[in-house]
Design an enzyme around this catalytic site. Structure first.
Site, PDB file in Angstrom:
ATOM      1  N   ASN A   1       0.855  -1.186   0.000  1.00 52.09           N
ATOM      2  CA  ASN A   1       0.000   0.000   0.000  1.00 52.09           C
ATOM      3  C   ASN A   1       0.889   1.234   0.000  1.00 52.09           C
ATOM      4  OD1 ASN A   1      -2.419   1.624   0.460  1.00 52.09           O
ATOM      5  ND2 ASN A   1      -1.720   1.859   2.577  1.00 52.09           N
TER       6      ASN A   1
ATOM      7  N   HIS B   1       0.954   5.042   1.473  1.00 48.09           N
ATOM      8  CA  HIS B   1       0.273   5.862   2.473  1.00 48.09           C
ATOM      9  C   HIS B   1       0.959   7.229   2.537  1.00 48.09           C
ATOM     10  CE1 HIS B   1      -2.081   6.798   5.996  1.00 48.09           C
ATOM     11  NE2 HIS B   1      -0.980   7.285   6.535  1.00 48.09           N
TER      12      HIS B   1
ATOM     13  N   SER C   1       4.968   6.686   2.407  1.00 47.99           N
ATOM     14  CA  SER C   1       5.587   5.390   2.681  1.00 47.99           C
ATOM     15  C   SER C   1       4.912   4.310   1.833  1.00 47.99           C
ATOM     16  CB  SER C   1       5.383   5.000   4.154  1.00 47.99           C
ATOM     17  OG  SER C   1       5.756   6.045   5.039  1.00 47.99           O
TER      18      SER C   1
ATOM     19  N   ASP D   1      -2.417   0.522   8.228  1.00 51.04           N
ATOM     20  CA  ASP D   1      -1.178   1.255   7.910  1.00 51.04           C
ATOM     21  C   ASP D   1      -0.030   0.823   8.823  1.00 51.04           C
ATOM     22  OD1 ASP D   1      -2.578   2.693   5.947  1.00 51.04           O
ATOM     23  OD2 ASP D   1      -3.244   4.163   7.427  1.00 51.04           O
TER      24      ASP D   1
END
Ligand code: GRF
Length: 222
Positions: free
Chosen positions: A110, A112, A139, A148
């Site tokens: 992912n 973020h 990140s 996260d």
């Protein structure tokens, strides 16, 4: 010759990160790979970018399901059918449940917009300004059940300027960091230079003590 890998990119919004992946792929920076784009929103601009690039797209609206679990189950079924090597959440704005996350453990990343572990969750740019942060960034991390919270692969920093609005800061993070670190991370993962081992990021066979940075970008991604 290296075999063609399959990257499934999941999106909900504008698709600037998706565009960076589309461009990197078109420029041959990701090696031989095909890409499929899945959105939970039929109106996402990201889908238009995918169509323009000739990529296959699927829409799975979360609104069509009674529960988060039912949505996750259908999403997993459709993704399994695509048999991806890598799943990339590129502005995918739904929280995925534990069963989904563990199914794709080590194969799902992912992006973020904060310097994790600071500012998990939403409104990160506003919160960085309110906290008086001097630096902010983005990140790329492996996805785990903790929101996260998975191991961070790479992050990039920008300075916060005194007059910044959340929009200005967001634009700077996007253009200076996000669209650079995401294609780089995808390239490393497809090249098996990055792996997740015992919840730690292993880079070129060495566990990382701290995330990689913009200084580690390889030549095609600088
Ligand atoms: C990005 O800031 C990403 O980090 C966050 O959502 C935003 C998506 O933007 N998760 P876009 O759809 O890539 O333009």
């Amino acid at each position: 010759m290296a075999s063609t890998q399959h990257v499934v990119v999941m999106v909900s919004g504008r698709g600037r990160n998706l565009q960076a992946l589309i461009d990197a792929r078109a420029q041959g920076k990701l090696g031989p790979c095909r890409m499929t784009v899945i959105s939970n929103r039929a109106s996402a601009q990201a889908l238009e970018r995918a169509r323009q690039a000739g990529l296959p797209t699927e829409v799975i609206s979360h609104r069509a399901f009674d529960s988060r679990e039912a949505f996750d189950t259908e999403l997993a079924r459709r993704i399994d059918a695509l048999n991806p090597d890598l799943l990339v959440l590129a502005g995918f704005m739904r929280v995925l449940g534990e069963a989904f996350v563990s199914r794709f453990h080590g194969r799902m990343i992912n992006i973020h917009p904060s310097l994790l572990p600071r500012h998990k969750g939403l409104n990160t740019h506003q919160r960085a300004l309110e906290a008086g942060d001097r630096e902010h960034g983005a990140s790329v991390h492996f996805v785990t059940a903790a929101l996260d919270g998975g191991a961070v692969i790479i992050q990039g920093r920008v300075s916060v300027e005194p007059q910044d609005t959340p929009e200005q800061l967001s634009d700077r993070v996007m253009s200076a960091v996000e669209v650079r670190i995401l294609p780089q991370a995808v390239s490393w993962l497809l090249g098996k230079e990055i792996r997740l081992v015992d919840e730690a990021v292993v880079f070129c066979d060495k566990p990382l003590d701290s995330p990689l940075t913009l200084a580690h970008l390889t030549e095609p991604f600088r």
